[in-house]
Design a protein around this motif. Sequence first.
Motif, PDB file in Angstrom:
ATOM      1  N   ILE A 190      19.469   8.304 -10.361  1.00 19.10           N
ATOM      2  CA  ILE A 190      18.321   7.703  -9.661  1.00 19.10           C
ATOM      3  C   ILE A 190      18.249   8.241  -8.233  1.00 19.10           C
ATOM      4  O   ILE A 190      17.686   7.587  -7.356  1.00 19.10           O
ATOM      5  CB  ILE A 190      18.422   6.168  -9.656  1.00 19.10           C
ATOM      6  CG1 ILE A 190      19.723   5.692  -8.967  1.00 19.10           C
ATOM      7  CG2 ILE A 190      18.333   5.614 -11.056  1.00 19.10           C
ATOM      8  CD1 ILE A 190      19.742   4.214  -8.680  1.00 19.10           C
ATOM      9  N   THR A 191      18.803   9.450  -8.021  1.00 21.36           N
ATOM     10  CA  THR A 191      18.812  10.019  -6.669  1.00 21.36           C
ATOM     11  C   THR A 191      17.404  10.171  -6.126  1.00 21.36           C
ATOM     12  O   THR A 191      17.108   9.792  -4.988  1.00 21.36           O
ATOM     13  CB  THR A 191      19.521  11.382  -6.683  1.00 21.36           C
ATOM     14  OG1 THR A 191      20.833  11.227  -7.250  1.00 21.36           O
ATOM     15  CG2 THR A 191      19.661  11.929  -5.269  1.00 21.36           C
ATOM     16  N   GLN A 192      16.506  10.738  -6.946  1.00 25.18           N
ATOM     17  CA  GLN A 192      15.131  10.928  -6.482  1.00 25.18           C
ATOM     18  C   GLN A 192      14.469   9.593  -6.179  1.00 25.18           C
ATOM     19  O   GLN A 192      13.723   9.460  -5.204  1.00 25.18           O
ATOM     20  CB  GLN A 192      14.328  11.690  -7.529  1.00 25.18           C
ATOM     21  CG  GLN A 192      14.731  13.148  -7.668  1.00 25.18           C
ATOM     22  CD  GLN A 192      13.826  13.899  -8.625  1.00 25.18           C
ATOM     23  OE1 GLN A 192      13.107  13.307  -9.415  1.00 25.18           O
ATOM     24  NE2 GLN A 192      13.878  15.219  -8.567  1.00 25.18           N
ATOM     25  N   GLU A 193      14.749   8.600  -7.022  1.00 32.28           N
ATOM     26  CA  GLU A 193      14.183   7.272  -6.795  1.00 32.28           C
ATOM     27  C   GLU A 193      14.694   6.693  -5.485  1.00 32.28           C
ATOM     28  O   GLU A 193      13.933   6.121  -4.706  1.00 32.28           O
ATOM     29  CB  GLU A 193      14.563   6.360  -7.960  1.00 32.28           C
ATOM     30  CG  GLU A 193      14.056   4.945  -7.839  1.00 32.28           C
ATOM     31  CD  GLU A 193      14.515   4.068  -8.988  1.00 32.28           C
ATOM     32  OE1 GLU A 193      14.549   2.843  -8.802  1.00 32.28           O
ATOM     33  OE2 GLU A 193      14.829   4.620 -10.066  1.00 32.28           O
ATOM     34  N   LYS A 194      16.008   6.865  -5.227  1.00 35.34           N
ATOM     35  CA  LYS A 194      16.602   6.376  -3.986  1.00 35.34           C
ATOM     36  C   LYS A 194      15.992   7.094  -2.783  1.00 35.34           C
ATOM     37  O   LYS A 194      15.683   6.483  -1.753  1.00 35.34           O
ATOM     38  CB  LYS A 194      18.120   6.592  -4.011  1.00 35.34           C
ATOM     39  CG  LYS A 194      18.886   5.488  -4.713  1.00 35.34           C
ATOM     40  CD  LYS A 194      18.867   4.231  -3.857  1.00 35.34           C
ATOM     41  CE  LYS A 194      19.754   3.150  -4.461  1.00 35.34           C
ATOM     42  NZ  LYS A 194      19.722   1.925  -3.634  1.00 35.34           N
TER      43      LYS A 194
ATOM     44  N   GLN B 105      12.633   5.763  -2.190  1.00 36.06           N
ATOM     45  CA  GLN B 105      12.692   4.455  -1.545  1.00 36.06           C
ATOM     46  C   GLN B 105      12.998   4.602  -0.058  1.00 36.06           C
ATOM     47  O   GLN B 105      12.404   3.908   0.774  1.00 36.06           O
ATOM     48  CB  GLN B 105      13.753   3.581  -2.220  1.00 36.06           C
ATOM     49  CG  GLN B 105      13.390   3.151  -3.634  1.00 36.06           C
ATOM     50  CD  GLN B 105      14.521   2.414  -4.319  1.00 36.06           C
ATOM     51  OE1 GLN B 105      15.636   2.330  -3.788  1.00 36.06           O
ATOM     52  NE2 GLN B 105      14.265   1.895  -5.502  1.00 36.06           N
ATOM     53  N   GLU B 106      13.937   5.520   0.243  1.00 32.94           N
ATOM     54  CA  GLU B 106      14.289   5.742   1.639  1.00 32.94           C
ATOM     55  C   GLU B 106      13.097   6.324   2.398  1.00 32.94           C
ATOM     56  O   GLU B 106      12.813   5.939   3.532  1.00 32.94           O
ATOM     57  CB  GLU B 106      15.493   6.691   1.724  1.00 32.94           C
ATOM     58  CG  GLU B 106      16.007   6.928   3.134  1.00 32.94           C
ATOM     59  CD  GLU B 106      16.528   5.659   3.783  1.00 32.94           C
ATOM     60  OE1 GLU B 106      16.464   5.569   5.023  1.00 32.94           O
ATOM     61  OE2 GLU B 106      17.009   4.756   3.054  1.00 32.94           O
ATOM     62  N   LYS B 107      12.396   7.260   1.713  1.00 31.88           N
ATOM     63  CA  LYS B 107      11.209   7.853   2.327  1.00 31.88           C
ATOM     64  C   LYS B 107      10.149   6.793   2.566  1.00 31.88           C
ATOM     65  O   LYS B 107       9.490   6.764   3.610  1.00 31.88           O
ATOM     66  CB  LYS B 107      10.671   8.953   1.420  1.00 31.88           C
ATOM     67  CG  LYS B 107       9.477   9.694   1.982  1.00 31.88           C
ATOM     68  CD  LYS B 107       9.043  10.811   1.047  1.00 31.88           C
ATOM     69  CE  LYS B 107       7.837  11.553   1.590  1.00 31.88           C
ATOM     70  NZ  LYS B 107       7.390  12.624   0.666  1.00 31.88           N
TER      71      LYS B 107
ATOM     72  N   LEU C 174       7.241   3.231   6.128  1.00 37.05           N
ATOM     73  CA  LEU C 174       6.849   1.897   6.557  1.00 37.05           C
ATOM     74  C   LEU C 174       7.289   1.633   7.991  1.00 37.05           C
ATOM     75  O   LEU C 174       6.544   1.039   8.779  1.00 37.05           O
ATOM     76  CB  LEU C 174       7.446   0.849   5.612  1.00 37.05           C
ATOM     77  CG  LEU C 174       7.010  -0.599   5.855  1.00 37.05           C
ATOM     78  CD1 LEU C 174       5.499  -0.721   5.730  1.00 37.05           C
ATOM     79  CD2 LEU C 174       7.702  -1.537   4.889  1.00 37.05           C
ATOM     80  N   ASP C 175       8.496   2.113   8.344  1.00 34.55           N
ATOM     81  CA  ASP C 175       8.972   1.953   9.720  1.00 34.55           C
ATOM     82  C   ASP C 175       8.051   2.681  10.687  1.00 34.55           C
ATOM     83  O   ASP C 175       7.734   2.181  11.775  1.00 34.55           O
ATOM     84  CB  ASP C 175      10.405   2.474   9.853  1.00 34.55           C
ATOM     85  CG  ASP C 175      11.409   1.584   9.139  1.00 34.55           C
ATOM     86  OD1 ASP C 175      11.061   0.423   8.834  1.00 34.55           O
ATOM     87  OD2 ASP C 175      12.526   2.054   8.866  1.00 34.55           O
ATOM     88  N   LEU C 176       7.626   3.911  10.301  1.00 33.30           N
ATOM     89  CA  LEU C 176       6.727   4.683  11.158  1.00 33.30           C
ATOM     90  C   LEU C 176       5.389   3.979  11.301  1.00 33.30           C
ATOM     91  O   LEU C 176       4.812   3.926  12.392  1.00 33.30           O
ATOM     92  CB  LEU C 176       6.522   6.085  10.570  1.00 33.30           C
ATOM     93  CG  LEU C 176       7.721   7.034  10.650  1.00 33.30           C
ATOM     94  CD1 LEU C 176       7.430   8.314   9.892  1.00 33.30           C
ATOM     95  CD2 LEU C 176       8.046   7.358  12.106  1.00 33.30           C
ATOM     96  N   ILE C 177       4.892   3.441  10.170  1.00 31.72           N
ATOM     97  CA  ILE C 177       3.609   2.731  10.211  1.00 31.72           C
ATOM     98  C   ILE C 177       3.718   1.510  11.131  1.00 31.72           C
ATOM     99  O   ILE C 177       2.831   1.240  11.943  1.00 31.72           O
ATOM    100  CB  ILE C 177       3.189   2.313   8.794  1.00 31.72           C
ATOM    101  CG1 ILE C 177       2.803   3.557   7.975  1.00 31.72           C
ATOM    102  CG2 ILE C 177       2.038   1.330   8.822  1.00 31.72           C
ATOM    103  CD1 ILE C 177       2.530   3.271   6.524  1.00 31.72           C
ATOM    104  N   GLU C 178       4.826   0.777  11.017  1.00 35.16           N
ATOM    105  CA  GLU C 178       5.010  -0.408  11.847  1.00 35.16           C
ATOM    106  C   GLU C 178       5.154  -0.037  13.317  1.00 35.16           C
ATOM    107  O   GLU C 178       4.702  -0.764  14.199  1.00 35.16           O
ATOM    108  CB  GLU C 178       6.238  -1.196  11.378  1.00 35.16           C
ATOM    109  CG  GLU C 178       6.015  -2.013  10.126  1.00 35.16           C
ATOM    110  CD  GLU C 178       4.980  -3.106  10.339  1.00 35.16           C
ATOM    111  OE1 GLU C 178       5.050  -3.823  11.345  1.00 35.16           O
ATOM    112  OE2 GLU C 178       4.070  -3.206   9.507  1.00 35.16           O
TER     113      GLU C 178
END
Length: 881
Positions: free
Chosen positions: A509-513, A516-518, A523-527
């Motif tokens: 699930i590396t790509q999924e992880k 998720q991190e991306k 979301l952090d950048l948007i906030e």
Amino acid sequence: MMKQTNFNETQELLQLDNQYQALFEYSNDAIFIHDLEGKILEVNKRAEAMFGRSKKEFLTLYTHDLPYKNGKERCKEAMKILKENGFVFFECEFISKDKTVFPVKVSASLIKINDISLVQAIVRDVSQEKETIAALQNSNEQYQSLFENTAFGALIIDEQTMQVLNCNKMASDMLGINLNSCNKWNATILHQNLSKDQLEEHIYEVAQHHSHSYNSSVIDKNGKKRELLISCRQIQFNGISSHLSILVDITEKKNYERELEEKNQQLKKSKANLIEAQKIAHIGNWELNLITNQLTWSDEVYRIFDLEVHEFKANYQAFLDNIHPDDKEKVNHAYLKSIEDKKPYHIIHRLITKNGTLKYVEERCEHILDEQQNIIRSIGTIQDISKRKTVEIELRKSKKNYQSILDNMQDTYYRTNLKGELVYVSKSVETLSGYSSDELLGQPLANFYRDPSIRDNFLKNMLANNGKLSFQAELVHRNKSIVWLHTNSRYWRKDNGDIGGVEGFARDITQEKQAQEKEKRLLDLIEASSNEIYVFDKKSLCFNYVNQGGIANLQYTPSELYTKHPYDIKPKFTEKSFREYIQPLIDNTVTEQRFETLHQRKDGSTYPVLVHLQLLHTKFAEEFLAVIIDISEQEKMNKKIKEQEEIMLVQSRHAAMGEMISMIAHQWRQPISIVGMLANSMKHTLQVEKMDTSRAMQEDLQTISDQVQYMSKTIDDFRNFFQKSNAIEEVNLYYLLIEAKSILGAVFQRHNIKLIIDCPIAITLHTYSRELVQVFVNILSNAKDALGKVSDEKNIIIHVVEQEETIEISIFNNGFPIKESIKNKIFEPYFTTKGNFGGTGLGLYMVKSILDKHMNGKIAVENKKNGVAFNITLPKILELD
């Protein structure tokens, strides 16, 4: 109670459904699958443990070969009932491998697999049940534990008062009574269907014989009718003469019996059903008289061999002639050997029928001896087992397919022993870890985790979750990269039921992880963005998300904003006008809307914003995404820039005015000289000459009039030049170029510059005419300066080409090329190559500003072989935003 399905054996049970697979493999009861003759085809692990035999041993036996103590005849009778009714239930005793006798209850039913009728037999060891009853009867010391924990209902009833003295939980569930208040009930709770006389008779039987068994029916707490087998025995309970009643729920058994009775009744009505069933089973019988060599077949045998009666010579050799050539010797040897040993034989072989059909048959044979122990007859059965063999072949294929699936699936299957060492991994492990399965086998799995201590936490969590666990962990790949795994694990068990280790499936699930991190970073950048970002519903237009930038700018709380809509914070819009504005996005006629408007804060103040609006189709919903940029500072900056440009424009016009005055003075010098000269001449003539001067004076006056008109036109040309266009108008490009030429005509004449205009006279465009003339005059004036140092012929050529939607204008002069180092600077304000007294540096800047900002045009400079060209692109029709 059912156990968790063992994944390794899920596919090995004749391709049955998942529910049955779990029942079969992990039932606490022994389960047999056999054909209608009793040939055992499959057993579960409980059967191996119960009888102390391996599956391989079982598959060579028939059900009547099992170690019955006294029930072989009962087994045969049960098989007959099963064939007639589809279900049978009976009790018997078996002898285990260590010679221990254990009682069982057997329930068998017909099932279908690939259109083949097979039997599923469930064997339950009831030793504990029997021991429980015996213990209750004979041991007061063990009474309480057995009483409470027995798998059957149990009550103790006062023999005199018939009051319930004690009751276990199973009985309370069966009878629907409260365990804590059982002493409020009496014996009638057990005898809801008995009359008073029948109850007294029951009490009498117990008193006379000290024990009594009978059937009764009750209604449990759920309102469901239960049929019970009640066994009563006299006991002493706390010094009171009492009845111990053991309750066995026989509802299901009674249902089976009723169904069996119904089927028996149906069978009695038509014996033809039995004959048809035998036909469906494809079993025939035969007899060989060794004295007469006469072979007799039943009708079904003829059908199995695809022969008519008249086509078969009824002797042993004729029988052999119909055997598959590769099996003929095997069959002959088996029969002759059984004759020699005077023992039965059993063999499976192939047939080739007259039409070339391949069949598998199973034969059984026994011999009949005379008084001298000589064989006189051989009798046997033959059954077409082609479909069963097909099932077996498919079963073998399914095992291979199962292994193939494990080897080819993307997820990795693994199994460890109790030490955590890998004992099996599927081939996909190489992609997952970079190691081959051979390199991993025997290695502790924990060695490959980024944090080896994860194994300790894993084992604790496994125990806490009943031997099952889903978790995520980081694996170190052979190339030292980190691979994220999602693992579903559980205990696997040995044949004896002991835990052998852990097995499971691991998925990368590396790509999924990473996704998720991306997503989290995004979301952090948007906030963190100072821009306002909103997500609102397509239908209701309610805000679903507002970032911190929006909350800070609008000064509302999040809870307040989530009750609002975009038009609530845009005072220029109503709900209706906003929905109309976004309709093109909904209709998919545009993909994005950009516009400027105002946002209104909670305190009522407003600020200008630039809105970027899109309709997003995500996997969750259709939502609008709005990115809002506060352009307050930008508008202030634009205002300053506009003010600066106005200043520059004034400066440019003043500079142009000075140059124009110079040109007016130059153009007027000659006309004024001519007028003065003619005036003096006329004065002298009037004073000195005495001739008729009327004709000469008329010519001089005409000349003076022409010169004054020329000067007046010059004034008009320059006055028009300094006028500003108030509106877009349709103009003739050729005449605009002629106007610019006339303004600079005297200057070009003085500097010996030849201006050539190559423009079709019919070209028109819609634009600001005065600004365009200013552009031409500035470029031509700049060209005049560039030609100052040219000693040869000085030329300016204006070449015009009409395109479909644009006009291409090239103004070429044969002056010196512009240095590459300054080529990108000539349109900058105040940049000049003429020194401190040669120019303002605003002419070309104003040209670019007018073309870019007012006329939607473009200008570029190009060094050519013999000079420099200024290339202008203008729209034919200027449309304002």
